[in-house]
Design an enzyme around this catalytic site. Structure first.
Site, mmCIF file in Angstrom:
data_model
loop_
_atom_site.group_PDB
_atom_site.id
_atom_site.type_symbol
_atom_site.label_atom_id
_atom_site.label_comp_id
_atom_site.label_asym_id
_atom_site.label_seq_id
_atom_site.Cartn_x
_atom_site.Cartn_y
_atom_site.Cartn_z
ATOM 1 N N HIS A 135 6.566 -14.323 -4.223
ATOM 2 C CA HIS A 135 5.300 -14.663 -3.591
ATOM 3 C C HIS A 135 5.534 -15.842 -2.664
ATOM 4 O O HIS A 135 5.812 -15.694 -1.499
ATOM 5 C CB HIS A 135 4.232 -14.930 -4.657
ATOM 6 C CG HIS A 135 2.887 -15.216 -4.091
ATOM 7 N ND1 HIS A 135 1.927 -15.927 -4.771
ATOM 8 C CD2 HIS A 135 2.336 -14.895 -2.915
ATOM 9 C CE1 HIS A 135 0.849 -16.032 -4.002
ATOM 10 N NE2 HIS A 135 1.067 -15.417 -2.885
ATOM 11 N N LYS A 197 -8.608 -10.487 -5.842
ATOM 12 C CA LYS A 197 -8.560 -10.942 -7.239
ATOM 13 C C LYS A 197 -8.605 -12.462 -7.315
ATOM 14 O O LYS A 197 -7.989 -13.148 -6.515
ATOM 15 C CB LYS A 197 -7.269 -10.448 -7.889
ATOM 16 C CG LYS A 197 -6.982 -11.008 -9.280
ATOM 17 C CD LYS A 197 -5.689 -10.452 -9.860
ATOM 18 C CE LYS A 197 -4.551 -11.432 -9.749
ATOM 19 N NZ LYS A 197 -3.327 -11.019 -10.469
HETATM 20 C C1 R5P Z 1 0.475 -11.446 -10.090
HETATM 21 O O1 R5P Z 1 0.446 -11.989 -9.040
HETATM 22 C C2 R5P Z 1 1.263 -10.221 -10.356
HETATM 23 O O2 R5P Z 1 1.493 -9.475 -9.194
HETATM 24 C C3 R5P Z 1 0.595 -9.349 -11.386
HETATM 25 O O3 R5P Z 1 -0.629 -8.882 -10.862
HETATM 26 C C4 R5P Z 1 0.324 -10.128 -12.628
HETATM 27 O O4 R5P Z 1 1.475 -10.820 -13.024
HETATM 28 C C5 R5P Z 1 -0.137 -9.222 -13.721
HETATM 29 O O5 R5P Z 1 -0.383 -9.993 -14.830
HETATM 30 P P1 R5P Z 1 -1.425 -9.566 -15.935
HETATM 31 O O6 R5P Z 1 -1.033 -8.189 -16.399
HETATM 32 O O7 R5P Z 1 -1.263 -10.622 -17.004
HETATM 33 O O8 R5P Z 1 -2.783 -9.606 -15.314
#
Ligand code: R5P
Length: 319
Positions: A135, A197
């Site tokens: 990221h 999100k």
């Molecule tokens: C976050 O930026 C990642 O791309 C995933 O969306 C995240 O790590 C997913 O984590 P969780 O399943 O705990 O929501």
């Protein structure tokens, strides 16, 4: 390539090493070697490896889910192989841990991605991994000081979607997923939308879904790089259900499925869930697996080969 290629699977990685060895038959002199980790009652570990013939290329095969338990034995195995005469020690870690903590989000926090990279870089010569969470760090070479190759699962995910889901609509569950959700969508010849999100805590995630009426008759396919707590997907699934969408399919690269993630995703209405086989030791009954072993085998071959030892590189899987 110089010497034999010796695969040392850590506990939980035997099937992966066998599949890589199988894929390399006839292309390299490859052997799967013993690597055991004995846990003492006091919490220490004793690592034992089959001694490598001098001049051989040792390849540790250890996905780095459950990283805290695995890393100390892994570093001891790497050091032992080097002491015993291995020419090079490489690491196949299809899931690479600690990449998400890439800045200090609050005063005094560890920047785990950078510190963990420094630790691994000090002990192995090269690293092969699949879609590390990049990221704010844009390339592994920004934090890893070793040869590395990143494989991208997008082509395999797209193949699976094209074969399994009629009329898919690819849905990225957050802004970070936009770029590679678009890549998967293009490969699967499907349209794509991206959810906004906001993460308020470990398991508190709020999402806003774009207008789905522009894509009537399509099955939403939520795509994420990692499923950890599952709350990112759950938030997106809740919105899709409220918007009257058909039951979505969830597809991810790394299925960590922490705690109740799998149950929560199913309860939120996922019709089907598929992940690649980068993570081991997680019981995920009823989840489809997308195998990447042949691609890992090619990566191992390339990284061990003399011609590919100079610079870090980043390549996609064959489509
Ligand atoms: C976050 O930026 C990642 O791309 C995933 O969306 C995240 O790590 C997913 O984590 P969780 O399943 O705990 O929501």
């Amino acid at each position: 390539m110089t010497g034999s290629l010796l695969l040392y699977p850590f506990p939980g990685n035997a099937a992966r090493a066998a599949a890589i060895a199988q894929a390399l038959q006839g292309r390299a002199e490859v052997r799967v070697m013993s690597c055991t980790v004995h846990a003492f009652p006091d919490g220490e570990s004793l690592v034992q490896v089959a001694p490598p013939p001098p001049g051989s290329q040792a390849v540790l095969v250890c996905s780095l889910n459950q990283p805290d338990a695995r890393t100390v034995p892994l570093l001891m195995a790497a050091g032992t192989l080097r002491e015993l005469g291995a020419l090079q020690v490489g690491l196949v870690a299809p899931y690479l841990a600690y990449m998400r903590q890439d800045i200090r989000f609050a005063p005094g926090q560890a920047v785990s991605a950078r510190l963990y990279a420094r630790l691994l870089s000090a002990h192995v010569d090269w690293l092969l991994t699949v879609d590390p969470h990049l990221h704010r760090i844009h390339d592994l070479s920004e934090v890893y000081n070793l040869r590395s190759r990143v494989l991208h699962a997008a082509p395999r995910l797209a193949q699976w979607i094209a074969a399994q889901v009629p009329k898919p609509l690819i849905v990225g569950p957050d802004g970070e997923s936009a770029q590679w959700a678009a890549d998967v969508a293009a490969r699967a010849a499907a349209p794509v939308v991206v959810v906004q999100k906001t993460r308020l805590g470990d398991t508190d995630v709020r999402s806003t879904i774009p207008d789905l009426h522009l894509h009537p008759g399509r099955t939403p396919v939520l795509i994420d790089d990692i499923i950890s707590t599952g709350r990112t997907l759950v938030a997106a699934l809740d919105h899709l259900r409220a918007a009257g969408s058909p039951p979505p399919v969830c597809v991810a690269v790394h299925g960590l499925f922490a705690a109740d993630a799998l149950d929560a995703i199913r309860a939120a209405g996922a019709a089907r869930i598929a992940v690649t086989n980068t993570v081991d030791g997680v019981a995920a009954p009823g989840v489809d697996t997308i195998a990447l072993d042949a691609d890992l085998a090619q990566g191992v071959l390339d990284l061990c080969a003399a011609g590919c030892t100079q610079t870090a590189s980043s390549e996609g899987l064959p489509s």
